[in-house]
Design a protein around this motif. Structure first.
Motif, PDB file in Angstrom:
ATOM      1  N   PHE A   1       0.480  -1.220   0.160  1.00  0.00           N
ATOM      2  CA  PHE A   1       0.545  -0.039  -0.346  1.00  0.00           C
ATOM      3  C   PHE A   1       0.966   1.136  -0.013  1.00  0.00           C
ATOM      4  O   PHE A   1       0.665   2.819  -0.618  1.00  0.00           O
ATOM      5  CB  PHE A   1      -0.964  -0.128   1.761  1.00  0.00           C
ATOM      6  N   TYR A   2       1.918   1.050   0.972  1.00  0.00           N
ATOM      7  CA  TYR A   2       2.969   2.442   0.535  1.00  0.00           C
ATOM      8  C   TYR A   2       3.375   2.855  -0.957  1.00  0.00           C
ATOM      9  O   TYR A   2       3.197   3.613  -0.957  1.00  0.00           O
ATOM     10  CB  TYR A   2       4.298   2.271   1.203  1.00  0.00           C
TER      11      TYR A   2
ATOM     12  N   ALA B   1      -3.035   1.609   9.080  1.00  0.00           N
ATOM     13  CA  ALA B   1      -3.424   0.810   9.820  1.00  0.00           C
ATOM     14  C   ALA B   1      -2.422  -0.536   9.859  1.00  0.00           C
ATOM     15  O   ALA B   1      -2.668  -1.477  10.753  1.00  0.00           O
ATOM     16  CB  ALA B   1      -4.722   0.546   8.648  1.00  0.00           C
ATOM     17  N   LEU B   2      -1.853  -1.081   8.576  1.00  0.00           N
ATOM     18  CA  LEU B   2      -1.048  -1.635   9.054  1.00  0.00           C
ATOM     19  C   LEU B   2       0.133  -1.487   9.615  1.00  0.00           C
ATOM     20  O   LEU B   2       0.982  -2.982  10.372  1.00  0.00           O
ATOM     21  CB  LEU B   2      -1.237  -2.987   7.256  1.00  0.00           C
TER      22      LEU B   2
ATOM     23  N   HIS C   1       1.781  10.279  -9.990  1.00  0.00           N
ATOM     24  CA  HIS C   1       0.599  10.267 -10.806  1.00  0.00           C
ATOM     25  C   HIS C   1      -1.028  11.164 -10.410  1.00  0.00           C
ATOM     26  O   HIS C   1      -1.843  11.693 -11.396  1.00  0.00           O
ATOM     27  CB  HIS C   1      -0.228   9.313 -11.453  1.00  0.00           C
ATOM     28  N   PHE C   2      -0.211  12.222  -9.553  1.00  0.00           N
ATOM     29  CA  PHE C   2      -1.558  13.256  -9.195  1.00  0.00           C
ATOM     30  C   PHE C   2      -2.934  12.822  -9.068  1.00  0.00           C
ATOM     31  O   PHE C   2      -3.295  13.417  -8.768  1.00  0.00           O
ATOM     32  CB  PHE C   2      -1.369  14.221 -10.387  1.00  0.00           C
ATOM     33  N   ASP C   3      -2.876  11.322  -8.623  1.00  0.00           N
ATOM     34  CA  ASP C   3      -3.999  11.048  -7.506  1.00  0.00           C
ATOM     35  C   ASP C   3      -4.315  10.656  -6.267  1.00  0.00           C
ATOM     36  O   ASP C   3      -4.387  10.067  -5.592  1.00  0.00           O
ATOM     37  CB  ASP C   3      -4.142   9.308  -8.700  1.00  0.00           C
ATOM     38  N   PHE C   4      -4.362  11.666  -6.100  1.00  0.00           N
ATOM     39  CA  PHE C   4      -4.107  12.000  -4.542  1.00  0.00           C
ATOM     40  C   PHE C   4      -5.269  11.316  -3.179  1.00  0.00           C
ATOM     41  O   PHE C   4      -4.529  11.111  -3.147  1.00  0.00           O
ATOM     42  CB  PHE C   4      -4.081  13.215  -4.007  1.00  0.00           C
ATOM     43  N   GLU C   5      -6.520  11.719  -4.050  1.00  0.00           N
ATOM     44  CA  GLU C   5      -7.524  10.685  -3.613  1.00  0.00           C
ATOM     45  C   GLU C   5      -7.043   9.156  -3.316  1.00  0.00           C
ATOM     46  O   GLU C   5      -7.279   8.550  -2.402  1.00  0.00           O
ATOM     47  CB  GLU C   5      -8.207  11.019  -3.592  1.00  0.00           C
ATOM     48  N   GLU C   6      -6.438   8.477  -4.461  1.00  0.00           N
ATOM     49  CA  GLU C   6      -6.418   7.371  -4.109  1.00  0.00           C
ATOM     50  C   GLU C   6      -5.113   7.224  -3.428  1.00  0.00           C
ATOM     51  O   GLU C   6      -4.809   6.216  -2.650  1.00  0.00           O
ATOM     52  CB  GLU C   6      -6.052   6.599  -5.543  1.00  0.00           C
ATOM     53  N   ALA C   7      -3.958   7.890  -3.767  1.00  0.00           N
ATOM     54  CA  ALA C   7      -2.379   7.855  -2.889  1.00  0.00           C
ATOM     55  C   ALA C   7      -3.408   8.017  -1.218  1.00  0.00           C
ATOM     56  O   ALA C   7      -2.846   6.916  -0.087  1.00  0.00           O
ATOM     57  CB  ALA C   7      -1.870   9.249  -3.173  1.00  0.00           C
ATOM     58  N   ILE C   8      -3.590   8.981  -0.665  1.00  0.00           N
ATOM     59  CA  ILE C   8      -4.916   9.401   0.441  1.00  0.00           C
ATOM     60  C   ILE C   8      -4.742   7.586   1.006  1.00  0.00           C
ATOM     61  O   ILE C   8      -4.713   6.638   2.373  1.00  0.00           O
ATOM     62  CB  ILE C   8      -5.367  10.589   0.849  1.00  0.00           C
ATOM     63  N   SER C   9      -5.675   7.197   0.507  1.00  0.00           N
ATOM     64  CA  SER C   9      -6.755   6.028   0.558  1.00  0.00           C
ATOM     65  C   SER C   9      -5.178   4.954   0.263  1.00  0.00           C
ATOM     66  O   SER C   9      -5.263   3.981   1.823  1.00  0.00           O
ATOM     67  CB  SER C   9      -7.726   5.523  -0.674  1.00  0.00           C
ATOM     68  N   ASP C  10      -4.505   4.920   0.069  1.00  0.00           N
ATOM     69  CA  ASP C  10      -3.716   3.214   0.655  1.00  0.00           C
ATOM     70  C   ASP C  10      -3.040   3.599   1.125  1.00  0.00           C
ATOM     71  O   ASP C  10      -2.150   2.544   2.229  1.00  0.00           O
ATOM     72  CB  ASP C  10      -1.865   3.513  -0.889  1.00  0.00           C
ATOM     73  N   TYR C  11      -2.674   4.833   1.443  1.00  0.00           N
ATOM     74  CA  TYR C  11      -1.316   5.636   3.117  1.00  0.00           C
ATOM     75  C   TYR C  11      -2.429   5.417   4.198  1.00  0.00           C
ATOM     76  O   TYR C  11      -1.359   4.480   4.823  1.00  0.00           O
ATOM     77  CB  TYR C  11      -1.307   7.035   2.779  1.00  0.00           C
ATOM     78  N   ASP C  12      -4.133   5.525   3.786  1.00  0.00           N
ATOM     79  CA  ASP C  12      -4.464   4.723   5.334  1.00  0.00           C
ATOM     80  C   ASP C  12      -4.668   3.434   5.229  1.00  0.00           C
ATOM     81  O   ASP C  12      -3.977   3.015   6.783  1.00  0.00           O
ATOM     82  CB  ASP C  12      -5.220   4.971   4.858  1.00  0.00           C
ATOM     83  N   LYS C  13      -4.562   2.868   4.078  1.00  0.00           N
ATOM     84  CA  LYS C  13      -4.670   1.117   4.088  1.00  0.00           C
ATOM     85  C   LYS C  13      -2.508   0.884   4.757  1.00  0.00           C
ATOM     86  O   LYS C  13      -2.644  -0.438   5.819  1.00  0.00           O
ATOM     87  CB  LYS C  13      -4.027   0.751   3.583  1.00  0.00           C
TER      88      LYS C  13
END
Length: 174
Positions: A30-31, A55-56, A40-52
């Motif tokens: 996820f990191y 969590a781990l 690639h400027f997909d910040f919302e999805e990047a935030i989601s992956d960093y959230d995951k």
């Protein structure tokens, strides 16, 4: 910044290939995918992956830092500050975390707090030209034009060529 159709396809292909080639149950997955999305400027999805990732692996200061940067890009400044606070609490030697937290505070009009962060960034890395530039702007915004101009000149001397425009705007009228 909008992606054109070709770069959007390249991005989707990159994500698909990354997903196929890696174990999607790990914090590292996820990191790294968050980093690809951020690049690639997909910040919302990047935030989601960093959230995951967080969590781990809640001790990964880089995930908090990068999530904070992504939140800055989508103008979630109070949330970005919280992430940068957490990154700093895990690893207090990150000059760019202080500098970016200062940027968030400056944008919110909290120039005194921003200056404190820029001071900390400069204390850690006296060659961080961007922190001098940012501190100079904040000083000027609260009426310390002479000190601010000194910082802008220092930033320029350290190689921050964008400070030339601020010098022209704020410091050439004597």
């Amino acid at each position: 910044m909008a992606l054109n159709e070709n770069s959007s396809k390249d991005y989707q292909t990159t994500i698909e290939e990354f997903n196929k080639a890696n174990d999607s149950t790990t914090a590292e997955f996820f990191y790294k995918r968050g980093g690809i999305r951020q690049d690639h400027f997909d910040f919302e999805e990047a935030i989601s992956d960093y959230d995951k990732n967080i969590a781990l692996d809640p001790a990964n200061f880089k995930a908090y830092y990068n999530r904070g940067l992504s939140k800055m890009e989508v103008m979630l400044f109070p949330e970005a500050i919280k992430d940068l606070d957490k990154a700093i609490s895990i690893n207090a030697s990150q000059d760019n975390a202080y500098n970016n937290r200062g940027i968030c505070k400056c944008i919110q009009g909290k120039h005194e707090e921003a200056i404190t962060d820029y001071n900390l960034a400069i204390q850690i890395n006296p060659g961080l030209a961007e922190a001098y530039n940012n501190r100079g702007i904040s000083k000027i915004k609260i009426g310390f034009t002479e000190e601010g101009c000194e910082d802008l000149h220092k930033a320029y001397d350290l190689g921050d060529k964008k400070s030339a425009a601020a010098i022209e705007k704020y410091c050439s009228h004597k």
